[in-house]
Scaffold this active site. Structure first.
Site, PDB file in Angstrom:
ATOM      1  N   HIS A  48      13.668   2.486  -9.641  1.00 25.40           N
ATOM      2  CA  HIS A  48      12.294   2.890  -9.297  1.00 25.40           C
ATOM      3  C   HIS A  48      11.642   3.758 -10.360  1.00 25.40           C
ATOM      4  O   HIS A  48      10.448   3.656 -10.603  1.00 25.40           O
ATOM      5  CB  HIS A  48      12.297   3.563  -7.909  1.00 25.40           C
ATOM      6  CG  HIS A  48      12.600   2.590  -6.817  1.00 25.40           C
ATOM      7  ND1 HIS A  48      13.621   2.773  -5.906  1.00 25.40           N
ATOM      8  CD2 HIS A  48      12.050   1.377  -6.519  1.00 25.40           C
ATOM      9  CE1 HIS A  48      13.661   1.725  -5.080  1.00 25.40           C
ATOM     10  NE2 HIS A  48      12.721   0.877  -5.434  1.00 25.40           N
ATOM     11  N   GLU A  52       3.435  -6.738   0.616  1.00 22.99           N
ATOM     12  CA  GLU A  52       4.819  -7.117   0.937  1.00 22.99           C
ATOM     13  C   GLU A  52       4.748  -8.241   1.964  1.00 22.99           C
ATOM     14  O   GLU A  52       4.115  -8.084   3.013  1.00 22.99           O
ATOM     15  CB  GLU A  52       5.563  -5.881   1.470  1.00 22.99           C
ATOM     16  CG  GLU A  52       6.879  -6.145   2.159  1.00 22.99           C
ATOM     17  CD  GLU A  52       7.937  -6.822   1.282  1.00 22.99           C
ATOM     18  OE1 GLU A  52       8.259  -6.270   0.215  1.00 22.99           O
ATOM     19  OE2 GLU A  52       8.423  -7.901   1.687  1.00 22.99           O
ATOM     20  N   ASP A  93       1.311 -12.677   1.488  1.00 21.01           N
ATOM     21  CA  ASP A  93       1.943 -13.302   0.332  1.00 21.01           C
ATOM     22  C   ASP A  93       1.262 -12.756  -0.935  1.00 21.01           C
ATOM     23  O   ASP A  93       0.042 -12.902  -1.107  1.00 21.01           O
ATOM     24  CB  ASP A  93       1.753 -14.818   0.437  1.00 21.01           C
ATOM     25  CG  ASP A  93       2.477 -15.549  -0.679  1.00 21.01           C
ATOM     26  OD1 ASP A  93       2.940 -14.895  -1.637  1.00 21.01           O
ATOM     27  OD2 ASP A  93       2.576 -16.788  -0.587  1.00 21.01           O
ATOM     28  N   GLY A  94       2.031 -12.135  -1.817  1.00 20.99           N
ATOM     29  CA  GLY A  94       1.476 -11.562  -3.040  1.00 20.99           C
ATOM     30  C   GLY A  94       0.783 -12.583  -3.922  1.00 20.99           C
ATOM     31  O   GLY A  94      -0.212 -12.285  -4.596  1.00 20.99           O
ATOM     32  N   ASP A 152       7.662  -6.041  -8.024  1.00 19.20           N
ATOM     33  CA  ASP A 152       8.930  -5.454  -7.586  1.00 19.20           C
ATOM     34  C   ASP A 152       9.587  -6.477  -6.664  1.00 19.20           C
ATOM     35  O   ASP A 152       9.629  -6.311  -5.455  1.00 19.20           O
ATOM     36  CB  ASP A 152       8.595  -4.149  -6.851  1.00 19.20           C
ATOM     37  CG  ASP A 152       9.836  -3.413  -6.384  1.00 19.20           C
ATOM     38  OD1 ASP A 152      10.951  -3.880  -6.649  1.00 19.20           O
ATOM     39  OD2 ASP A 152       9.672  -2.359  -5.736  1.00 19.20           O
ATOM     40  N   ASP A 212      15.168 -11.810  -6.567  1.00 18.00           N
ATOM     41  CA  ASP A 212      15.425 -12.911  -7.497  1.00 18.00           C
ATOM     42  C   ASP A 212      14.524 -14.095  -7.162  1.00 18.00           C
ATOM     43  O   ASP A 212      14.011 -14.199  -6.050  1.00 18.00           O
ATOM     44  CB  ASP A 212      16.892 -13.352  -7.385  1.00 18.00           C
ATOM     45  CG  ASP A 212      17.854 -12.244  -7.777  1.00 18.00           C
ATOM     46  OD1 ASP A 212      17.502 -11.424  -8.639  1.00 18.00           O
ATOM     47  OD2 ASP A 212      18.958 -12.199  -7.209  1.00 18.00           O
ATOM     48  N   PRO A 256      11.901 -15.973  -0.800  1.00 14.13           N
ATOM     49  CA  PRO A 256      10.530 -15.478  -0.794  1.00 14.13           C
ATOM     50  C   PRO A 256      10.017 -15.065  -2.174  1.00 14.13           C
ATOM     51  O   PRO A 256       8.817 -15.059  -2.416  1.00 14.13           O
ATOM     52  CB  PRO A 256      10.578 -14.253   0.131  1.00 14.13           C
ATOM     53  CG  PRO A 256      11.898 -14.245   0.786  1.00 14.13           C
ATOM     54  CD  PRO A 256      12.788 -15.222   0.112  1.00 14.13           C
TER      55      PRO A 256
END
Lengths: 280, 280
Positions: free
Chosen positions: B62, B106, B137-138, B155, B158, B162
Site C-alpha cells: 500500500h 470496487e 465495474d471499474g 489496485d 491477477d 474479476p
C-alpha cells in the site's frame, strides 16, 4: 506417489517444492547434504534441510555477492571466499581476468565433492587454475593473516551449525586484518523480514560497524530464501560502493542476468524499516 | 488439530501459513472471500484462495502503490482507485491533505463490507469524508471520462476472474482519457519471476507503452506474494517519477515503514532479466 520438499521458514510458515527425484543424500561430519530435482526450481541442494542453491534463482545470489565489490574495485587481484561450497561464487569471480588468485575455504569437503558431481551449473568455475581449495575452518584460516587479500566474500549459511562462527566480532576483526588497504568484505547478512533473521542481521551489523570505517547494506530479491528479501553487507577500509566506474565495469563485457550498474546503486536504497533496524 | 492455509504459487510450489482461527467465509457474486487469523502474518484476507492482504506485509504494497505517484506530483487533487476493496490504498491516500476527492470503484461490495468489519488495519481510511465508494465495474466506470482525475490507481487482483478486464488495451486507453494533462496511472504489474506472472507483466507493459508517453516499472519486496518480487507500473502523460521534490515530500511528515525518497529512486532500478523482458 508425490514427493515434496518442505522448508519451515517460521513455525507457522512453510514453503514446499514438488520433487521429481532424489539425486543424492549424505551425512557429512558437519551437516546433512541433499540434492534433488524439482519441477519448478530445477536441481536443488539443501544443507540440514535448508535451501542453499537451486538452478532457478542461484544467479541472483551469486551475481550480487560478487559483482558489487568487483565493480567498486576492478583492480582486485587476491580473493578469499569463505564457504560457498557449491562453487557459484567462484564461477562469477573467474569471469574477471584481473583476478590472479582465489582461495576458497570450505569446511565441508563433501559439499564440494557433491557439487562437482551433481551441480555443474555452479561448480564449473572451481576448475579455473587461479582457484585453490582449502577444506578447513574459515575462522582459523583467516586468523593471523595481514593484508593478504583485496576482497573477502563470506558466502555462509545461517549463523546456526557450521556457519555460526562466521558471524562473530573476532572473525570480522580477523577479516579486517587480512585485507589490504583497499580491502572489501562482503558478507551474507540474512533477511530483515522475519524476526529471527532480522536479529542476526542486526547482530552482524553492530559488530561490523565497530571494525570497518565504511559499512553499507544492500538488498536483492531471492525467491527461494525465506521472505525473498535478503541482504549482503559491504564493508571496506575506505572504498565506497556508491563511487564506482560504471563504464569500466561495462567495458569488461560480463553478461549478467540480475546485476547491472543501475541495480548496483538501487540495491543500497533500503526500505525505511530496514534502515531503522540497522541504525538502532 | 492443525489448520493450514496453502497457496499454490506454481503446480509444484506451495506456500503455507498456520491458521489460528477462521474468521469469515463467504461466496459473493464474484469470488470466494476468506478471512482468517494466522500465527505469523496476523489477519489475512484471500480472494478465491489467493493472498490479497495480511497484517504483516500489507504496508509494503500500500505504501508503494500510493507514495511514488504522490511524491512525483504532490499537487494531485482528484484520485480514482479501481479495486482495492480492503481499503489499504485509500488509507495511504487520505494522509495527503492536498487530495480533495477519492473515488474508489470496487466491483465486489462484499469485500468492502467484510474489510470494514474484520480488517480495521486497512479499512479505516474508507471513512474519510473525501472518499466516495462506487460498487461498480471499474472498466465501465472509467469509460467515457475526460480529464476527470490526476491519478488512477489500479489496485487489482491477477488478470483472472474479476480482475481480467483491468489488463486490457481498451481499459488502459480509457484511463489515459480519464486523466488530466499531469495525469499518472499506477497499475499492479504482477511479478517477473514465475513464467505465468511474467507473461501478464509483459502483456500489460506492451499495451501501456502504446498509449502513454512515459512508462516505467518499479519493484518492491512483497513476502506474501508468489516469489516475493513484485512490480507496479508507472505511466504518465509527461511527469517523470525520477524527477521529484524530495524535500517537499519529506516536509509533509508522512511516516512510512517501507517507502522513502531513496527507495523511490532505487525501486526503478531493475534486474537485467526484468529489463530484458520489458524491452522484448
Amino acid at each position: 506417489m508425490e514427493m515434496w520438499y518442505t522448508e519451515e521458514h517460521r513455525k507457522g510458515v512453510r514453503w514446499s517444492l514438488k520433487v521429481k527425484e532424489s539425486v543424492y543424500t549424505a551425512q557429512s561430519e558437519f551437516q546433512r547434504i541433499d540434492i534433488f530435482d524439482t519441477c519448478d526450481f530445477g536441481r536443488v541442494m539443501t544443507l540440514d534441510g535448508l535451501m542453499m542453491v537451486n538452478e532457478k534463482d542461484e544467479f541472483i545470489y551469486h551475481e550480487m555477492i560478487v559483482h558489487v565489490a568487483m565493480a567498486t574495485n576492478p583492480a582486485i587481484k587476491r580473493v578469499l571466499v569463505i564457504g560457498g561450497g557449491d562453487g557459484g561464487t567462484v564461477r562469477e569471480l573467474v569471469r574477471y581476468p584481473a583476478i590472479e588468485k582465489i582461495d576458497m575455504v570450505e569446511i565441508d569437503e563433501m559439499v564440494v565433492t557433491a557439487a562437482r558431481e551433481f551441480l555443474p551449473y555452479t561448480s564449473g568455475g572451481l576448475e579455473d587454475e587461479r582457484v585453490t581449495l582449502h577444506f578447513k575452518d574459515g575462522i582459523e584460516f583467516v586468523r593471523g593473516l595481514k593484508g593478504a587479500y583485496d576482497l573477502i566474500l563470506v558466502d555462509s549459511t545461517d549463523p546456526i551449525g557450521p556457519g555460526e562462527g562466521l558471524f562473530t566480532h573476532a572473525f570480522y576483526t580477523d577479516c579486517f586484518e587480512a585485507l589490504g588497504d583497499q580491502g572489501i568484505l562482503i558478507n551474507q547478512k540474512e533477511s530483515p523480514f522475519y524476526e529471527h533473521t532480522a536479529r542476526e542481521m542486526k547482530r552482524s551489523h553492530e559488530k561490523i560497524i565497530r571494525i570497518f570505517p565504511v559499512v553499507k547494506t544492500y538488498q536483492y530479491h531471492m525467491p527461494s530464501y525465506p521472505s525473498g528479501h535478503w541482504l549482503f553487507g559491504f564493508a571496506s577500509k575506505g572504498l565506497n560502493p556508491g563511487e564506482f566506474d560504471r563504464e569500466a565495469w561495462e567495458a569488461l563485457g560480463i553478461a549478467t542476468r540480475y546485476y547491472n550498474p543501475e541495480i548496483h546503486k538501487g540495491a543500497f536504497m533500503l526500505p525505511t524499516y530496514v534502515e531503522e533496524m540497522l541504525s538502532e
